[in-house]
Each structure stands twice: as C-alpha cells, then as structure tokens.
Design a protein around this motif. Structure first.
Motif, PDB file in Angstrom:
ATOM      1  N   ARG A 135       0.629  -1.467  -0.465  1.00 20.29           N
ATOM      2  CA  ARG A 135      -0.128   0.348  -0.401  1.00 20.29           C
ATOM      3  C   ARG A 135       0.902   0.928  -0.214  1.00 20.29           C
ATOM      4  O   ARG A 135       1.897   1.553   0.688  1.00 20.29           O
ATOM      5  CB  ARG A 135      -1.243   0.238   1.601  1.00 20.29           C
ATOM      6  CG  ARG A 135      -1.514   1.290   1.605  1.00 20.29           C
ATOM      7  CD  ARG A 135      -2.674   0.876   2.034  1.00 20.29           C
ATOM      8  NE  ARG A 135      -4.074  -0.592   2.322  1.00 20.29           N
ATOM      9  CZ  ARG A 135      -4.389  -0.835   3.580  1.00 20.29           C
ATOM     10  NH1 ARG A 135      -4.123  -0.420   4.701  1.00 20.29           N
ATOM     11  NH2 ARG A 135      -5.146  -2.250   3.385  1.00 20.29           N
ATOM     12  N   LYS A 136       0.452   2.188  -0.834  1.00 22.33           N
ATOM     13  CA  LYS A 136       1.254   3.220  -0.907  1.00 22.33           C
ATOM     14  C   LYS A 136       0.146   4.602  -0.771  1.00 22.33           C
ATOM     15  O   LYS A 136      -0.444   4.951  -1.772  1.00 22.33           O
ATOM     16  CB  LYS A 136       2.700   3.545  -2.855  1.00 22.33           C
ATOM     17  CG  LYS A 136       2.863   4.378  -2.720  1.00 22.33           C
ATOM     18  CD  LYS A 136       3.754   4.803  -3.704  1.00 22.33           C
ATOM     19  CE  LYS A 136       4.352   6.177  -4.130  1.00 22.33           C
ATOM     20  NZ  LYS A 136       5.224   6.212  -5.417  1.00 22.33           N
ATOM     21  N   TYR A 137       0.662   5.296   0.032  1.00 24.96           N
ATOM     22  CA  TYR A 137       0.555   6.438   0.064  1.00 24.96           C
ATOM     23  C   TYR A 137       0.884   7.600  -0.553  1.00 24.96           C
ATOM     24  O   TYR A 137       2.052   8.297  -0.295  1.00 24.96           O
ATOM     25  CB  TYR A 137       0.667   6.934   2.207  1.00 24.96           C
ATOM     26  CG  TYR A 137      -0.634   5.802   2.465  1.00 24.96           C
ATOM     27  CD1 TYR A 137      -1.725   6.204   2.536  1.00 24.96           C
ATOM     28  CD2 TYR A 137       0.294   4.941   3.145  1.00 24.96           C
ATOM     29  CE1 TYR A 137      -2.621   5.305   3.268  1.00 24.96           C
ATOM     30  CE2 TYR A 137      -0.657   3.406   3.921  1.00 24.96           C
ATOM     31  CZ  TYR A 137      -1.633   3.569   4.181  1.00 24.96           C
ATOM     32  OH  TYR A 137      -2.587   2.884   4.744  1.00 24.96           O
ATOM     33  N   GLU A 138       0.063   8.480  -1.029  1.00 32.08           N
ATOM     34  CA  GLU A 138       0.194   9.842  -2.271  1.00 32.08           C
ATOM     35  C   GLU A 138       0.154  10.603  -1.483  1.00 32.08           C
ATOM     36  O   GLU A 138      -0.689  10.989  -0.029  1.00 32.08           O
ATOM     37  CB  GLU A 138      -0.807   9.647  -3.564  1.00 32.08           C
ATOM     38  CG  GLU A 138      -0.187   8.096  -4.428  1.00 32.08           C
ATOM     39  CD  GLU A 138       0.833   8.349  -5.048  1.00 32.08           C
ATOM     40  OE1 GLU A 138       2.114   8.970  -4.874  1.00 32.08           O
ATOM     41  OE2 GLU A 138       1.577   6.996  -5.298  1.00 32.08           O
ATOM     42  N   THR A 139       0.765  11.870  -1.765  1.00 25.12           N
ATOM     43  CA  THR A 139       0.719  13.573  -1.205  1.00 25.12           C
ATOM     44  C   THR A 139      -0.551  13.729  -1.414  1.00 25.12           C
ATOM     45  O   THR A 139      -0.783  14.743  -0.750  1.00 25.12           O
ATOM     46  CB  THR A 139       1.805  13.974  -1.435  1.00 25.12           C
ATOM     47  OG1 THR A 139       1.237  14.219  -3.150  1.00 25.12           O
ATOM     48  CG2 THR A 139       3.332  13.377  -1.714  1.00 25.12           C
ATOM     49  N   ASP A 140      -0.926  13.727  -2.371  1.00 25.40           N
ATOM     50  CA  ASP A 140      -2.716  14.489  -1.967  1.00 25.40           C
ATOM     51  C   ASP A 140      -3.649  13.561  -1.102  1.00 25.40           C
ATOM     52  O   ASP A 140      -4.999  13.789  -1.558  1.00 25.40           O
ATOM     53  CB  ASP A 140      -2.728  13.769  -3.680  1.00 25.40           C
ATOM     54  CG  ASP A 140      -3.380  12.396  -4.676  1.00 25.40           C
ATOM     55  OD1 ASP A 140      -2.753  11.797  -3.191  1.00 25.40           O
ATOM     56  OD2 ASP A 140      -3.145  12.676  -5.205  1.00 25.40           O
ATOM     57  N   GLU A 181      -2.454   0.330  -3.995  1.00 29.69           N
ATOM     58  CA  GLU A 181      -2.863  -0.793  -3.904  1.00 29.69           C
ATOM     59  C   GLU A 181      -2.572  -1.850  -4.754  1.00 29.69           C
ATOM     60  O   GLU A 181      -3.415  -1.548  -5.982  1.00 29.69           O
ATOM     61  CB  GLU A 181      -3.853  -1.214  -2.589  1.00 29.69           C
ATOM     62  CG  GLU A 181      -3.988  -0.623  -1.688  1.00 29.69           C
ATOM     63  CD  GLU A 181      -5.585  -1.651  -0.636  1.00 29.69           C
ATOM     64  OE1 GLU A 181      -5.466  -1.043   0.058  1.00 29.69           O
ATOM     65  OE2 GLU A 181      -5.800  -2.134  -1.341  1.00 29.69           O
ATOM     66  N   TRP A 182      -1.323  -2.683  -3.916  1.00 30.62           N
ATOM     67  CA  TRP A 182      -1.252  -3.521  -5.006  1.00 30.62           C
ATOM     68  C   TRP A 182      -0.851  -4.961  -4.868  1.00 30.62           C
ATOM     69  O   TRP A 182      -0.212  -4.655  -3.692  1.00 30.62           O
ATOM     70  CB  TRP A 182      -0.116  -3.686  -6.388  1.00 30.62           C
ATOM     71  CG  TRP A 182       1.185  -2.872  -5.950  1.00 30.62           C
ATOM     72  CD1 TRP A 182       1.946  -4.356  -5.912  1.00 30.62           C
ATOM     73  CD2 TRP A 182       2.053  -1.772  -5.281  1.00 30.62           C
ATOM     74  NE1 TRP A 182       3.626  -2.917  -5.666  1.00 30.62           N
ATOM     75  CE2 TRP A 182       2.748  -2.234  -5.097  1.00 30.62           C
ATOM     76  CE3 TRP A 182       1.006  -0.195  -4.988  1.00 30.62           C
ATOM     77  CZ2 TRP A 182       3.498  -0.976  -4.971  1.00 30.62           C
ATOM     78  CZ3 TRP A 182       1.941   0.504  -4.708  1.00 30.62           C
ATOM     79  CH2 TRP A 182       3.659   0.807  -4.339  1.00 30.62           C
ATOM     80  N   MET A 183      -0.029  -6.472  -5.321  1.00 27.34           N
ATOM     81  CA  MET A 183       0.060  -7.684  -4.706  1.00 27.34           C
ATOM     82  C   MET A 183       1.742  -8.027  -5.090  1.00 27.34           C
ATOM     83  O   MET A 183       1.371  -7.492  -6.214  1.00 27.34           O
ATOM     84  CB  MET A 183      -1.076  -8.827  -5.209  1.00 27.34           C
ATOM     85  CG  MET A 183      -1.813  -8.208  -4.745  1.00 27.34           C
ATOM     86  SD  MET A 183      -2.646  -8.802  -3.384  1.00 27.34           S
ATOM     87  CE  MET A 183      -1.671 -10.020  -2.259  1.00 27.34           C
ATOM     88  N   GLU A 184       2.588  -7.979  -4.520  1.00 23.79           N
ATOM     89  CA  GLU A 184       4.234  -8.033  -4.770  1.00 23.79           C
ATOM     90  C   GLU A 184       4.488  -8.788  -4.972  1.00 23.79           C
ATOM     91  O   GLU A 184       4.481  -9.553  -3.197  1.00 23.79           O
ATOM     92  CB  GLU A 184       5.287  -6.877  -4.317  1.00 23.79           C
ATOM     93  CG  GLU A 184       5.634  -6.622  -4.821  1.00 23.79           C
ATOM     94  CD  GLU A 184       6.469  -5.301  -4.240  1.00 23.79           C
ATOM     95  OE1 GLU A 184       7.841  -5.254  -2.800  1.00 23.79           O
ATOM     96  OE2 GLU A 184       6.316  -4.200  -4.535  1.00 23.79           O
ATOM     97  N   GLN A 185       5.412 -10.023  -5.270  1.00 23.72           N
ATOM     98  CA  GLN A 185       5.916 -11.083  -5.164  1.00 23.72           C
ATOM     99  C   GLN A 185       7.358 -11.263  -4.262  1.00 23.72           C
ATOM    100  O   GLN A 185       8.278 -11.115  -5.143  1.00 23.72           O
ATOM    101  CB  GLN A 185       6.232 -11.872  -6.232  1.00 23.72           C
ATOM    102  CG  GLN A 185       6.389 -13.068  -6.211  1.00 23.72           C
ATOM    103  CD  GLN A 185       5.622 -14.517  -5.691  1.00 23.72           C
ATOM    104  OE1 GLN A 185       4.184 -14.390  -5.604  1.00 23.72           O
ATOM    105  NE2 GLN A 185       5.434 -14.937  -4.368  1.00 23.72           N
ATOM    106  N   PRO A 186       7.236 -11.280  -3.395  1.00 26.62           N
ATOM    107  CA  PRO A 186       8.539 -11.195  -2.629  1.00 26.62           C
ATOM    108  C   PRO A 186       9.738 -12.377  -2.731  1.00 26.62           C
ATOM    109  O   PRO A 186       8.907 -13.760  -3.595  1.00 26.62           O
ATOM    110  CB  PRO A 186       8.504 -12.175  -0.830  1.00 26.62           C
ATOM    111  CG  PRO A 186       6.643 -11.426  -0.991  1.00 26.62           C
ATOM    112  CD  PRO A 186       6.275 -12.005  -1.930  1.00 26.62           C
ATOM    113  N   ALA A 187      10.832 -12.166  -2.754  1.00 24.56           N
ATOM    114  CA  ALA A 187      11.693 -12.839  -3.095  1.00 24.56           C
ATOM    115  C   ALA A 187      11.874 -14.575  -2.264  1.00 24.56           C
ATOM    116  O   ALA A 187      11.058 -14.792  -0.973  1.00 24.56           O
ATOM    117  CB  ALA A 187      12.689 -12.812  -3.204  1.00 24.56           C
ATOM    118  N   ALA A 188      12.497 -15.173  -3.233  1.00 23.84           N
ATOM    119  CA  ALA A 188      12.442 -16.838  -2.137  1.00 23.84           C
ATOM    120  C   ALA A 188      13.053 -17.098  -1.120  1.00 23.84           C
ATOM    121  O   ALA A 188      14.737 -15.605  -1.356  1.00 23.84           O
ATOM    122  CB  ALA A 188      13.057 -17.430  -3.470  1.00 23.84           C
ATOM    123  N   ASP A 189      12.684 -17.254  -0.295  1.00 23.21           N
ATOM    124  CA  ASP A 189      14.025 -17.584   1.242  1.00 23.21           C
ATOM    125  C   ASP A 189      14.414 -18.608   1.611  1.00 23.21           C
ATOM    126  O   ASP A 189      14.269 -19.857   1.784  1.00 23.21           O
ATOM    127  CB  ASP A 189      12.907 -17.344   2.071  1.00 23.21           C
ATOM    128  CG  ASP A 189      13.776 -17.165   3.661  1.00 23.21           C
ATOM    129  OD1 ASP A 189      14.954 -17.349   3.091  1.00 23.21           O
ATOM    130  OD2 ASP A 189      13.294 -16.895   4.678  1.00 23.21           O
TER     131      ASP A 189
END
Length: 475
Positions: A240-245, A250-258
């Motif tokens: 989730r990213k909050y803009e200045t306005d 929101e978007w889904m992001e794939q983490p790197a393999a651990d």
C-alpha cells in the motif's frame, strides 16, 4: 538313492534290514510325487523366512573406497558361482550388466539429488530455484522429483518410491508443517538405510512468525536439528502506497524466495561429504545387487537340496515305522541327518568333514529335545492321525511320520543356515552352532502351521501305509 554312503548305511543297519530298503526304494526315489507338499512346506516356512530375512546393513559399516571395492569383489564371486552352477540362469545377463556399472559408480563426479515429500509441498519449485543458485554451481548436481508420497499405488506406491530413493546420493525431504506419523516413518526408514537426508520445512511464510518458530523447533527436536526452513514460492503480499494528495495505491507484490538456510546447509554437505555420498550410494547398490545374485544362487541350490531332504525324510520315516523303538529311531535319524549335513554342505560349497557332520547331526538332535520339538511334533502328528482310526492304529505310524517331519525340519534349517553364509572360498566356513540353534527354532515355528502339518501327515501316511488311501476312499 546312494546306499554306498557309509554314514547312511551304518545308521540304517541298526534300524532295519536291507530287504526293507529294497521295498521302499521305488517310492523313495520318486520325489516328483511330493511336489505339492514340498510347495506347501517350503512356501509356508522356508521361503517366508528368506523373504523376511534382513540383508547386510550399512549402519555399522565403515564406508570408504576400499570397503566398496571389497563389496564389489564379493558380489563378483557370487555371480561367477551362479554362472558355474547354472550357466543358463535367466537372471545372469542382467546381473552381469548391473555389475559392470559398479566400478564406474565409484568414480562418478555428479551428485544425484532426489526431492521428495507429499502432495503440494513445493518439490518442483525448490528444484527450479536450486538449479539457478550460483553457490551450488561448482558441484555437478542432478535433481529428480519423485512421485508424491502417501498418495500413490502400484508403480507410484510409497514402497516403490522408497526403493528408488536408495539410488540417490542425497534426499531433500519437503514438508509444509509439523511432521505427520507417515512422514516421520518414512524419514526413519531413510535413516535406517543410511540415506543422507535433509528435512526442508517449506512454505513457512504461510504461518505467523511465532507459529513458524514453534513448528521449526518441533521439527528440529524430532530430527535432531537436521532441518532448514524455506519459502520457495512465498505468497504475494499486499503493498500500500500513500500519495501526497491523500490517495492510496494498492497492489500485490511477489516476495523473493527465502532459501538461504537450505543453500547454506546443502552447500556445506556437498563440500564436506561429496565423495562420501557417492561411496555410500555405491555401497547400497553393491549390497542390493549382491543380495539379488545370492537369492538367484540360493534358489538354484534349493532346487538341488529339496530332493535330498525329501529322500532322507522318507528313509527316516521307514526306519522309525519298521522299528518303533526310541533308542534306535534316534540313532538312525542321527545317522541319516549326518549324511544329509554333508550332502547339503556340498551343494552350498561349505566344506564339512565327517566328524563335523556327525557333531552337527548330534547337536541338532539334542537341540530338538531341549527345545521340546520332538514332543511338540509327536503331539501334533498324533492329534492329526487320531482323526483316522485306520491309520492311527498302524504300528509305528506316529513314530514314522514324526521322524520324517523332524528330518525335514533339520534339512530346511540347514538350508536356511547355509543361505546366510558368505560364499565359501578355498578354506570353507566354520559352522556356527549357536546360529544354527536359532535357525532351527525359527524354522520349526514356521513349519508348525496346521495346513503344512496336515498335508505332511497325509503324504506320510501314503508313504508308510499305501493301502490307507484305498480305505479312506471306501469309507
């Protein structure tokens, strides 16, 4: 029937006359008639013992190149012995082909890795990631994914998969949570086979932080620390990213393999034990081939031993039936068994001299008395014969059938004992009377099955009292 054998003729001479031998000659040598009973007795006891008998184990074995080479040499001796005794054996070509590959295995540089586990534990993903890990690229690795455990039948059954795993140098066993009983049992079997295994707790990201720590601790306790935690394909996370306005994106992001723990520990194993892994796998293959070759050889020798045992058991039956006097029965049976010891020893390439054969025969007779086998067999035979009054009243019937039965137990025990010995070379092998005692007791217990005894008694009656068959039919 070779009546010129001194032990046999000497013992029988104390029991009954030569005309009785002549009378029984034709029926004794016709061993083919005994095929059904032979299958029952052998199938009910001897082959069951062989099937369940444990082979050589790696647990206490020091495995290095020299020990593997010794194992290869021993296997070659057995295959050559099989070729000498059964040149046209159908399994000989396959055994030779497998044997030819063993020396090449010793110098193999590639490490063969099996990745196994139940359904949906991430086997394919783990393999795909490991193939691209640079720190592991210095070692030549070949990965193989097995069929899922705990779900297949037939060619994909767990037993088949476990057997296949013995061919690999290293096993990555994947689980996605605390071990089930089935998973734990498989891991114990791999440990018993001295299979190098690393337990991988995959999909740890699907647990809360405190939960995954609990699961990992439980796995380490059960596996004595030989566990790593991974997330080969972590679940996507919401960013989730909050803009200045004031707007929010929101978007889904794939983490790197651990997989850091896995690559680190796996890399250390390869660096420190790479060659040892190959030696251990090769030794497993050597022992499997050795057992297969010895099984083929033992089956050939069993085919030769069966007529000898059958011949001697009916000679013992005739002696006891003609003269049901306990002292003479024991003496005659001991003499017959002494000759049988030598005959069977010759088949199994065990150098046994006259004094040894006599000692073994006397010892087996003594053991039968101490273990209560004589009393138990006589009681069982008597109980079966009582169901037929005609045969039960026949003089010496109980003694005759019991003598035959005990002689057969002695013969099967000798065969079982000889099968457990290494192939004898020039000096032969000394007889281990303590081990023979154990085998005798086990074979007797297996041969006490009612169906086997009833079949044996029925055949014994036909041998000792041929007219009993006609009486039974009329009745």
């Amino acid at each position: 029937m070779k009546l010129h054998k001194p032990i046999l003729v000497g013992g029988l001479g104390l029991s009954f006359s030569l005309w009785m031998l002549d009378t029984w000659h034709d029926s004794i040598v016709q061993v083919g008639e005994f095929g059904l009973l032979s299958a029952l007795a052998v199938g009910g006891g001897f082959w069951l013992l062989q099937k369940n008998r444990p082979g050589e184990q790696l647990n206490d074995m020091v495995i290095d190149r020299a020990s593997v080479e010794r194992g290869i040499s021993q296997t070659e001796v057995i295959i050559n012995q099989l070729a000498q005794e059964a040149a046209n054996h159908p399994g000989l070509e396959s055994l030779r082909e497998q044997f030819a590959k063993l020396p090449l295995e010793l110098d193999r540089r590639e490490i063969q890795v099996a990745v196994t586990g139940g359904k949906s534990v991430g086997k394919s993903t783990v393999i795909q990631i490991l193939k691209n890990v640079e720190t592991l690229s210095t070692t030549s690795l070949q990965y193989t994914e097995t069929a899922p455990l705990f779900a297949g039948v037939g060619k994909n059954s767990d037993a088949v998969t476990l057997s296949e795993l013995q061919k690999y140098d290293f096993v990555l066993f994947l689980t996605k949570g605390d071990l089930t009983d089935s998973e734990f049992q498989v891991l114990q079997q791999l440990k018993a086979a001295k299979q190098s295994t690393l337990l991988v707790f995959n999909k740890q990201d699907q647990y809360q932080v405190d939960e995954r720590a609990t699961v990992l601790q439980s796995l380490k306790q059960r596996m004595q620390g030989n566990v790593v935690a991974t997330a080969a394909s972590p679940l996507p996370v919401k960013v989730r990213k909050y803009e200045t306005d004031g707007s929010v994106q929101e978007w889904m992001e794939q983490p790197a393999a651990d997989i850091q723990q896995l690559t680190q520990q796996f890399g250390e194993v390869l660096a420190q034990q790479g060659k040892q892994l190959v030696y251990t796998t090769t030794m497993r293959k050597v022992l499997l081939l050795k057992a297969e070759a010895k099984d083929c050889l033992n089956r050939v020798r069993c085919d030769l031993s069966t007529p000898i045992i059958e011949q001697n058991q009916w000679i013992a039956a005739a002696a006891a039936f003609a003269n049901p006097i306990p002292a003479l029965d024991i003496l005659a049976t001991a003499a017959i068994n002494a000759q049988m010891v030598m005959d069977l020893g010759n088949i199994y390439q065990q150098k046994i001299f006259l004094e040894q054969a006599q000692q073994v025969a006397e010892t087996m007779g003594s053991l039968m008395l101490k273990l209560g086998l004589v009393e138990l067999s006589t009681r069982a035979v008597t109980g079966i014969l009582k169901t037929n009054a005609v045969t039960f009243v026949a003089g010496g019937m109980v003694e005759g059938v019991s003598a035959a039965y005990l002689t057969r137990v002695a013969g099967l025990s000798l065969v079982q004992y000889f099968e457990q010995q290494e192939i004898a070379l020039e000096t032969g092998n000394g007889l281990n009377l303590e081990k023979l005692h154990q085998v005798l007791q086990t074979v007797f217990q297996q041969s006490q099955k009612l169906a086997v005894l009833e079949a044996f008694v029925k055949q014994g009656v036909k041998r000792l009292l041929p007219e009993a068959k006609a009486v039974e039919v009329v009745g």
